[in-house]
Design an enzyme around this catalytic site. Sequence first.
Site, PDB file in Angstrom:
ATOM      1  N   HIS A  41       0.844  -1.202   0.000  1.00 12.03           N
ATOM      2  CA  HIS A  41       0.000   0.000   0.000  1.00 12.03           C
ATOM      3  C   HIS A  41       0.877   1.248   0.000  1.00 12.03           C
ATOM      4  CE1 HIS A  41      -4.036  -1.742   1.597  1.00 12.03           C
ATOM      5  NE2 HIS A  41      -3.489  -2.483   0.666  1.00 12.03           N
ATOM      6  N   TYR A  77      -9.479   5.271   7.418  1.00  9.60           N
ATOM      7  CA  TYR A  77      -9.689   5.625   8.817  1.00  9.60           C
ATOM      8  C   TYR A  77     -10.790   6.677   8.854  1.00  9.60           C
ATOM      9  CZ  TYR A  77      -5.290   3.354  10.188  1.00  9.60           C
ATOM     10  OH  TYR A  77      -4.294   2.444  10.437  1.00  9.60           O
ATOM     11  N   PRO A 114      -4.299  -0.192  18.667  1.00  7.50           N
ATOM     12  CA  PRO A 114      -3.956  -0.613  17.305  1.00  7.50           C
ATOM     13  C   PRO A 114      -4.091   0.465  16.230  1.00  7.50           C
ATOM     14  CG  PRO A 114      -6.056  -1.569  17.983  1.00  7.50           C
ATOM     15  CD  PRO A 114      -5.505  -0.864  19.175  1.00  7.50           C
ATOM     16  N   LYS A 132       1.154  -0.367  15.141  1.00  5.61           N
ATOM     17  CA  LYS A 132       2.554  -0.430  15.567  1.00  5.61           C
ATOM     18  C   LYS A 132       2.943  -1.684  16.360  1.00  5.61           C
ATOM     19  CE  LYS A 132       4.201   3.186  13.769  1.00  5.61           C
ATOM     20  NZ  LYS A 132       4.025   2.612  12.442  1.00  5.61           N
ATOM     21  N   TYR A 179       3.860   6.385  10.269  1.00  3.83           N
ATOM     22  CA  TYR A 179       3.053   5.226   9.881  1.00  3.83           C
ATOM     23  C   TYR A 179       3.903   4.160   9.187  1.00  3.83           C
ATOM     24  CZ  TYR A 179      -1.297   2.792   8.877  1.00  3.83           C
ATOM     25  OH  TYR A 179      -2.314   1.862   8.858  1.00  3.83           O
TER      26      TYR A 179
HETATM   27  C1  LIG Z   1      -6.816  -9.160  19.732  1.00  7.08           C
HETATM   28  C2  LIG Z   1      -5.619  -8.375  19.267  1.00  7.08           C
HETATM   29  C3  LIG Z   1      -5.694  -7.635  18.085  1.00  7.08           C
HETATM   30  C4  LIG Z   1      -4.597  -6.891  17.641  1.00  7.08           C
HETATM   31  N1  LIG Z   1      -4.704  -6.163  16.499  1.00  7.08           N
HETATM   32  C5  LIG Z   1      -3.644  -5.445  16.085  1.00  7.08           C
HETATM   33  C6  LIG Z   1      -3.706  -4.686  14.914  1.00  7.08           C
HETATM   34  O1  LIG Z   1      -4.736  -4.647  14.229  1.00  7.08           O
HETATM   35  N2  LIG Z   1      -2.605  -3.977  14.538  1.00  7.08           N
HETATM   36  C7  LIG Z   1      -1.431  -4.008  15.283  1.00  7.08           C
HETATM   37  O2  LIG Z   1      -0.435  -3.391  14.896  1.00  7.08           O
HETATM   38  N3  LIG Z   1      -1.348  -4.731  16.383  1.00  7.08           N
HETATM   39  C8  LIG Z   1      -2.412  -5.444  16.806  1.00  7.08           C
HETATM   40  N4  LIG Z   1      -2.314  -6.178  17.918  1.00  7.08           N
HETATM   41  C9  LIG Z   1      -1.032  -6.186  18.606  1.00  7.08           C
HETATM   42  C10 LIG Z   1      -0.045  -7.188  17.984  1.00  7.08           C
HETATM   43  O3  LIG Z   1      -0.737  -8.336  17.586  1.00  7.08           O
HETATM   44  C11 LIG Z   1       1.010  -7.485  19.033  1.00  7.08           C
HETATM   45  O4  LIG Z   1       1.690  -6.277  19.296  1.00  7.08           O
HETATM   46  C12 LIG Z   1       2.013  -8.561  18.624  1.00  7.08           C
HETATM   47  O5  LIG Z   1       1.378  -9.821  18.626  1.00  7.08           O
HETATM   48  C13 LIG Z   1       3.201  -8.583  19.578  1.00  7.08           C
HETATM   49  O6  LIG Z   1       3.998  -9.701  19.346  1.00  7.08           O
HETATM   50  P1  LIG Z   1       4.725 -10.424  20.547  1.00  7.08           P
HETATM   51  O7  LIG Z   1       5.490 -11.529  19.928  1.00  7.08           O
HETATM   52  O8  LIG Z   1       5.401  -9.443  21.392  1.00  7.08           O
HETATM   53  O9  LIG Z   1       3.547 -11.010  21.472  1.00  7.08           O
HETATM   54  P2  LIG Z   1       2.449 -12.111  21.145  1.00  7.08           P
HETATM   55  O10 LIG Z   1       2.081 -12.132  19.716  1.00  7.08           O
HETATM   56  O11 LIG Z   1       1.368 -11.936  22.160  1.00  7.08           O
HETATM   57  O12 LIG Z   1       3.196 -13.488  21.430  1.00  7.08           O
HETATM   58  C14 LIG Z   1       3.466 -13.937  22.745  1.00  7.08           C
HETATM   59  C15 LIG Z   1       3.464 -15.460  22.716  1.00  7.08           C
HETATM   60  O13 LIG Z   1       3.816 -15.943  24.014  1.00  7.08           O
HETATM   61  C16 LIG Z   1       2.962 -17.005  24.348  1.00  7.08           C
HETATM   62  N5  LIG Z   1       2.941 -17.112  25.818  1.00  7.08           N
HETATM   63  C17 LIG Z   1       2.248 -16.353  26.707  1.00  7.08           C
HETATM   64  N6  LIG Z   1       2.525 -16.725  27.942  1.00  7.08           N
HETATM   65  C18 LIG Z   1       3.418 -17.754  27.849  1.00  7.08           C
HETATM   66  C19 LIG Z   1       4.072 -18.557  28.806  1.00  7.08           C
HETATM   67  N7  LIG Z   1       3.869 -18.413  30.107  1.00  7.08           N
HETATM   68  N8  LIG Z   1       4.915 -19.494  28.378  1.00  7.08           N
HETATM   69  C20 LIG Z   1       5.153 -19.672  27.033  1.00  7.08           C
HETATM   70  N9  LIG Z   1       4.540 -18.933  26.078  1.00  7.08           N
HETATM   71  C21 LIG Z   1       3.697 -17.985  26.496  1.00  7.08           C
HETATM   72  C22 LIG Z   1       1.635 -16.638  23.728  1.00  7.08           C
HETATM   73  O14 LIG Z   1       0.793 -17.751  23.539  1.00  7.08           O
HETATM   74  C23 LIG Z   1       2.087 -16.023  22.401  1.00  7.08           C
HETATM   75  O15 LIG Z   1       2.189 -16.980  21.392  1.00  7.08           O
HETATM   76  C24 LIG Z   1      -3.402  -6.901  18.389  1.00  7.08           C
HETATM   77  C25 LIG Z   1      -3.325  -7.638  19.566  1.00  7.08           C
HETATM   78  C26 LIG Z   1      -4.423  -8.366  20.023  1.00  7.08           C
HETATM   79  C27 LIG Z   1      -4.315  -9.128  21.312  1.00  7.08           C
END
Ligand SMILES: Cc1cc2nc3c(=O)[nH]c(=O)nc-3n(C[C@H](O)[C@H](O)[C@H](O)COP(=O)(O)OP(=O)(O)OC[C@H]3O[C@@H](n4cnc5c(N)ncnc54)[C@H](O)[C@@H]3O)c2cc1C
Length: 392
Positions: free
Chosen positions: A72, A201, A292, A296, A384
Amino acid sequence: MRTQVGIVGAGPAGLVLAHLLHLRDIDSVVLEARTREHVEHRVRAGVLEQGTVDLLVELGVGDRMLREGLVHEGIELQFEGERHRIDFPSLTGGRTITVYGQQEVVKDLIAARLATGRPLLFEVADVSLVDIESETPAIRFVHEGAPTELRCDFVAGCDGYHGVCRDAIPASVLSEFSRDYPFGWLGILAEAPPSNDELIYAYHERGFALHSMRSPSVTRLYLQCRPDEDLDEWPDERIWEELDRRLDLPGWTLNQGEIVEKGVTGMRSYVVEPMQFGRLFLAGDAAHIVPPTGAKGLNLAVADVRVLADALTAWYTANDASRLERYSAEVLRRVWRAEHFSWWMTSMLHRLEGGDAFDAKLQLAQLAYVTSSPRAAASLAENYVGLEQVGG
Ligand SMILES: Cc1cc2nc3c(=O)[nH]c(=O)nc-3n(C[C@H](O)[C@H](O)[C@H](O)COP(=O)(O)OP(=O)(O)OC[C@H]3O[C@@H](n4cnc5c(N)ncnc54)[C@H](O)[C@@H]3O)c2cc1C
């Protein structure tokens, strides 16, 4: 069990870190609480900054993203019955974003990890950290019924907001900064072709709406709602009616289709400092959350582990601890920039509970400025698509 870096969590942060370390010949073990099926189908983010795309390509896990992702070159801001386009390449020196679902990124990373033959254990339970202040911290967990202790040089806490790693740091050491918003997003995934080539948006007196997509045949749509909105009160027709109202533009039609996923997400800004303690380093949602609106969350998680991987590499290859010592301070500069941008976009675009006509006028004045001044538009655009350098 023994490894160099124990990684808790197989989300974007944990999996990208594992692959970066693999490419630098650093051993790691990834521990994930959920099943592979679950993490590969968890619908979340979908907007990848240019820097995230570049890194995934550099890691050799970007082939499918380059084939199937949608590049995009802008977004549209809609208010007072008009749409205004923010053109990214002309405002940012050629940068773009790519729309490619987080679950697809995770699938590609899991496949790449398994192909390396290095360990990635799903369905681990009772994860706890011990001795994180020592030179041999350990992760205790239960896998396939067997209690196990994994001794490491370092632990990467990539276990998301609800994980256990952050809590392993003594509360006396941590400072938390947060803001809860009095609204959430009701999000749907619909089997319908996107109705616009780019994200829209929409600021509306009934509340914010976002038109996004995941593929040429799947639309992602959001409505501002209460954080505790009851989905039972939202049959499909009511969702489509409300989206039609908030995204309405003469001569434009919102494509409808079967709703295959529906959920409510609360909105929160949250940062914990420092992001390290002893031999434990937090990355991604384990240390910070953004609403969201600025797209980011995933990008920040990836940016954190890129810095962490470089710091660990300096330690292993040059016995240089200085990058690790600076890790938290270094990543928090980007984190706070993204926190500000996400808060700013959220505040500009949502109907503010308890807000009055004065607040609405300020929001409209800001939207008019951002869409009419090239300098203001460039500020939105560069944030962005993702800033390459974040000063400070
Ligand atoms: C419902 C939802 C919608 C979202 N929508 C957007 C969006 O539209 N745009 C955007 O930019 N961001 C969005 N986000 C945010 C984005 O998805 C997160 O910032 C991103 O997933 C961060 O990645 P991460 O690897 O730090 O954490 P996560 O993706 O949360 O990964 C953490 C992992 O650790 C695992 N875990 C947890 N506890 C334990 C444990 N005790 N032992 C072992 N494993 C464990 C979990 O199962 C998971 O797989 C959204 C988040 C959510 C919850």
